[in-house]
Design an enzyme around this catalytic site. Structure first.
Site, mmCIF file in Angstrom:
data_model
loop_
_atom_site.group_PDB
_atom_site.id
_atom_site.type_symbol
_atom_site.label_atom_id
_atom_site.label_comp_id
_atom_site.label_asym_id
_atom_site.label_seq_id
_atom_site.Cartn_x
_atom_site.Cartn_y
_atom_site.Cartn_z
ATOM 1 N N GLN A 1 -0.278 10.944 5.156
ATOM 2 C CA GLN A 1 -0.307 12.405 5.142
ATOM 3 C C GLN A 1 -1.703 12.922 4.798
ATOM 4 O O GLN A 1 -2.178 13.903 5.385
ATOM 5 C CB GLN A 1 0.713 12.928 4.126
ATOM 6 C CG GLN A 1 0.999 14.413 4.256
ATOM 7 C CD GLN A 1 1.799 14.755 5.508
ATOM 8 O OE1 GLN A 1 2.405 13.882 6.119
ATOM 9 N NE2 GLN A 1 1.783 16.013 5.904
ATOM 10 N N GLU B 1 13.371 -10.660 -0.594
ATOM 11 C CA GLU B 1 13.792 -11.082 -1.938
ATOM 12 C C GLU B 1 14.935 -10.214 -2.469
ATOM 13 O O GLU B 1 15.067 -9.981 -3.666
ATOM 14 C CB GLU B 1 12.616 -11.040 -2.923
ATOM 15 C CG GLU B 1 11.396 -11.827 -2.483
ATOM 16 C CD GLU B 1 11.582 -13.332 -2.614
ATOM 17 O OE1 GLU B 1 12.717 -13.773 -2.865
ATOM 18 O OE2 GLU B 1 10.601 -14.073 -2.480
#
Length: 379
Positions: free
Chosen positions: A336, A363
């Site tokens: 942004q 994970e």
């Protein structure tokens, strides 16, 4: 930045220098081409960094999970994909370091610490996803050997030129359910053991992730890790430790997002002042900086719990959940800040979105972490 021990400070300085002098300029081309950086990983390993966490008796630096987390963070601040190579090697190496025999450590952990090979982790299967206990790969005892058959997916580092072994969890006693799983180490080159071709990913772009195939792979009993039936608790322990390194990678990625935002924002002026002086951009980045501080404390605390032998599963889940979400938020904010430039692939900030999203999935997904954490409500 929190205080470091003398050894940690030396490690940080050395890894930052390696990143600055050898990785920073070379890795973007590997990322664009989804090409594993063999020589750079080899150079990194030969300096001993792959063995940061492990026992000096096997060539490691003895700095534990706390030291490994520092390495993962520094690497991710340069390139999260290189951090992925490091943390995905840590899972199989840690399985052997924590549960393997001295013979297995000599044969596999020592070469990792010396930078001669890396390992891959074989747990997830095509049908199972996050359901680690629902494994179908089988290992059948045949005299002094075991015969493995089945397949794994998403095994990072496998099939690369430095791939030396994979650790695998398989069903050895179907009647015992999750308590019938056992871990093994399978050397590359074993007959019947093969890997698939890597596919391009939105993140971890040069950290190859492939399928593993076991077509009646015969291995000696000396490659069994620990006792039969211990596989699930071993894997869950290693995954929990790995979450600290994933979180550290997210922390490093968030720092990189801030670095890129500051570098661009200082030179970009709108309405007579730097865009970083506009609250619309400055306040969201202030939130990221606050998150970075919190994540650093959480990573340090979780690593301390692991290294001290205290219970750590819930804390590592909280740490991984928080830091991976921070990484995604930081990446989006960096894009942004860059405005229209941020949507072009050659903008360094643009690649961070894919790299960060991977961290919310590996994970154990964010949903899995919330399941683990929510058990505290009923404790």
């Amino acid at each position: 930045m929190l205080d470091h021990t003398e050894d940690e400070a030396m490690l940080v300085d050395a890894v930052e220098r390696f990143c600055r002098e050898q990785l920073a300029d070379a890795l973007p081309a590997h990322s664009r081409e989804h090409r594993f950086p063999t020589e750079l990983v080899r150079a990194f390993g030969e300096l001993g960094y792959l063995g940061t966490a492990y026992d000096p008796a096997y060539g490691g630096a003895g700095l534990g999970t706390r030291g490994a987390a520092l390495v993962a963070e520094i690497l991710a601040r340069t390139d999260p994909s290189f951090a992925a190579v490091f943390l995905c090697n840590s899972a199989p190496a840690s399985l052997i370091a924590r549960f393997g025999s001295d013979e297995q450590k000599r044969e596999f952990l020592e070469p990792v610490c010396a930078g001669r090979m890396i390992g891959s982790f074989g747990v997830t299967e095509p049908h199972g996803g996050s359901d680690v206990a629902n494994i179908r790969t089988k290992a059948v005892r045949d005299g002094d050997d075991w015969i493995l058959s089945g397949a794994k997916i998403f095994s990072t580092n496998a099939g690369t030129p430095l791939h030396g072994f994979s650790t695998v969890v398989a069903v050895t006693d179907p009647d015992k359910g999750p308590k019938g799983l056992t871990s093994f180490v399978v050397p590359v080159g074993t007959r019947g053991f093969s890997v698939g071709r890597p596919a391009a990913k939105i993140g971890w772009r040069f950290a190859d992730s492939v399928e593993l195939y076991f077509d009646d792979v015969r291995i000696p009993d000396r490659y069994r890790i620990g006792d039969p039936g211990d596989g699930l608790k071993q894997v869950l322990s290693v995954l929990s430790i790995g979450r600290v390194l994933v979180a550290a990678t997210g922390l490093g990625l968030a720092r990189r997002a801030i670095d890129l935002s500051i570098a661009h924002g200082r030179d970009r002026r709108l309405f007579g002042k730097s865009i970083l002086e506009h609250q619309g951009l400055a306040f969201p980045l202030a939130d990221v900086l606050t998150g970075i501080h919190a994540a650093e404390l959480m990573v340090r605390h979780s690593a301390m719990l692991v290294d001290s032998g205290r219970p750590f599963r819930n804390e590592t889940s909280k740490t991984k959940l928080f830091a991976s979400q921070l990484a995604v938020d930081a990446a989006l904010k960096a894009v942004q800040v860059h405005g229209a430039l941020g949507v072009f692939e050659d903008c360094p900030a643009a690649s961070l979105i894919g790299e960060a999203k991977v961290l919310e999935i590996v994970e154990g997904t964010s949903e899995i972490q919330r399941m683990v954490i929510a058990r505290e409500l009923l404790a």
